[in-house]
Design an enzyme around this catalytic site. Sequence first.
Site, PDB file in Angstrom:
ATOM      1  N   HIS A 151      73.826  88.586  15.677  1.00  0.00           N
ATOM      2  CA  HIS A 151      75.160  88.299  15.156  1.00  0.00           C
ATOM      3  C   HIS A 151      75.210  86.952  14.445  1.00  0.00           C
ATOM      4  O   HIS A 151      76.256  86.321  14.375  1.00  0.00           O
ATOM      5  CB  HIS A 151      76.188  88.323  16.285  1.00  0.00           C
ATOM      6  CG  HIS A 151      76.274  89.630  16.984  1.00  0.00           C
ATOM      7  ND1 HIS A 151      75.687  89.856  18.213  1.00  0.00           N
ATOM      8  CD2 HIS A 151      76.849  90.800  16.627  1.00  0.00           C
ATOM      9  CE1 HIS A 151      75.915  91.099  18.582  1.00  0.00           C
ATOM     10  NE2 HIS A 151      76.607  91.690  17.637  1.00  0.00           N
ATOM     11  N   ASP A 362      79.052  83.323  16.376  1.00  0.00           N
ATOM     12  CA  ASP A 362      78.743  83.990  15.113  1.00  0.00           C
ATOM     13  C   ASP A 362      79.697  83.619  13.993  1.00  0.00           C
ATOM     14  O   ASP A 362      79.652  84.216  12.923  1.00  0.00           O
ATOM     15  CB  ASP A 362      78.735  85.517  15.303  1.00  0.00           C
ATOM     16  CG  ASP A 362      80.001  86.009  15.995  1.00  0.00           C
ATOM     17  OD1 ASP A 362      80.975  85.250  16.059  1.00  0.00           O
ATOM     18  OD2 ASP A 362      80.004  87.163  16.468  1.00  0.00           O
ATOM     19  N   CYS A 365      85.441  83.609  14.928  1.00  0.00           N
ATOM     20  CA  CYS A 365      86.574  83.505  15.843  1.00  0.00           C
ATOM     21  C   CYS A 365      87.886  83.368  15.080  1.00  0.00           C
ATOM     22  O   CYS A 365      88.894  83.984  15.436  1.00  0.00           O
ATOM     23  CB  CYS A 365      86.382  82.313  16.788  1.00  0.00           C
ATOM     24  SG  CYS A 365      87.690  82.120  18.012  1.00  0.00           S
ATOM     25  N   THR A 456      84.875  78.918  28.268  1.00  0.00           N
ATOM     26  CA  THR A 456      85.515  80.031  27.575  1.00  0.00           C
ATOM     27  C   THR A 456      87.001  79.722  27.421  1.00  0.00           C
ATOM     28  O   THR A 456      87.477  78.652  27.806  1.00  0.00           O
ATOM     29  CB  THR A 456      85.363  81.349  28.356  1.00  0.00           C
ATOM     30  OG1 THR A 456      86.157  81.275  29.560  1.00  0.00           O
ATOM     31  CG2 THR A 456      83.906  81.616  28.721  1.00  0.00           C
TER      32      THR A 456
END
Length: 540
Positions: A151, A362, A365, A456
């Site tokens: 990715h 990647d 977002c 996260t």
Amino acid sequence: MLSAAVAGGVFASPPPTSILAAILHLQNAGASGVLLIVKNYTGDRLNFGLAAEQARNRGVAVAMVIVADDCAFERPSKAGRRGLCGTIFVHKLAGALAEEGFPLDQIVAKVTEVLKRIGTLGVSLSPCSVPGCLPSFQLPPGDMELGLGIHGEPGIKRSKVSCADQVVKTMIDHMTNPSSESHLPLNSGDSVVVCVNNLGALSCLEMAVVTRAALSTLEARGVVVARVMSGSFMTSLEMAGISLSLMRVDPEVLRLFDANTSAPAWPNLSSVCVSAREYTVEPPALCTWSQEADSHPEGEGGILYVRFVHPVVTTLKVRVICCTLYSSGPLSPVMRTALQRVSSSLLDTREELNALDRASGDGDCGNTHAQAATAIQEWLCSHVVPGCPGQLLSVLAGLVQEKMGGSSGGLYSLFLTAAASHVMEGRSHASDWANAMHAGTQAMRRYGGAEPGDRTMLDALCPAVDELLKVTAAPPGGEMATLQAAVKAAELGAESTRDLTARAGRASYIAAERVTQPDPGAVAIATILRAVLESLEGQL
């Protein structure tokens, strides 16, 4: 080989609605069961898992196999090894078993066993670029990246470019290093199938050179190369690199691998006639709504006809009296303004989020959140905001599930679905919203597998929820101050991810010293909460 394939956006997992459409299409075509072959990425696990649960609720026999064949990391994070090009071996073996009539549980057992014998490693001379975006990482001329994914994410280390023989030897040594927890055990006398996969931009000549080097290196170790494949099987846009996949085989696995297939891209099929039938399937319309103009005989309100449309089930028409699905309420203007502010904020921060994601993932977002924002804006243009907050959250859950894609789409959909039941009609006090946020966060933790501290979005969301839950002890009129404290906690939590080691998500596959920016998902959460606060400050 495969009866269906479901595509998402660039480097994003497909939404559950599309996956469910493929499952139901196969069931309608007579399949006795459906096996989902999923690469080990959070978004794929979430979205395919959601679709599998929805399909089981419809009576479909569904199983899922997670492929995790990446040999890059000596100590994989809690997210586990990534799914790479070794996945195509699983496609072939599972397809052969299904063609021979094996039941679903036996197919799952067999391919699960074979998964332990598959390993993959990638190397590249260049990054790739999501269309319209900057390169996913920077690689100086003369350097190569080892251990990267599919990715666009960078690898585990860099070195100077050397000859093909040396590069391939380095790759195989790394893949089979017994001190690595993700190594592929390989001994002299073992028999393997080799796949040399073009990541996108190598010429046939370069692929042939690398393939020769792979054969020479393996044979020098006493490994028997039973079969070799060379070509473009799992690319990464225009990346100038290769991945090397090895599968240890025994006579039975090799027999399945050699089984005839009509898949047009499978090698050595010059005599196979392939039909040109189209297998693209539109996602099923879960429901459509039409409101009749007549009213209830007793004048108690409008009549709403709910028409459920499903590709397999006959259309049903249900008469619902005084349904409030599309009726407005006191909170409707407030929620509309909040959604408009959230959407515009996400669109404004699109490039910032993309830039943060290029450093740890990647690079999409911002694009993913922009897709959700655009979908919400389009929905607002043609719909009345429901008066019931829970109904609105359910609508939003469906929108992000269908339009957002990726792991973010699955996580946000889980959050909104779990939160909706806590703010139904008559339950829209500040404490109910706090409980809804808490329920949504718990659902994300349960299904996503991440925890606060894993770097996260939870590192922004959980501190905010902790502050919101204090609203029950706040003095009268203190709700806004509680929300302000929650937004501040989210922003501090997002900033704190700069110093955290990623233990979940794609950033966990990247060397810690190269992940120095805040987590883009956490920044997005803080952006959303800030937008909600600003919209409420202007209205209340």
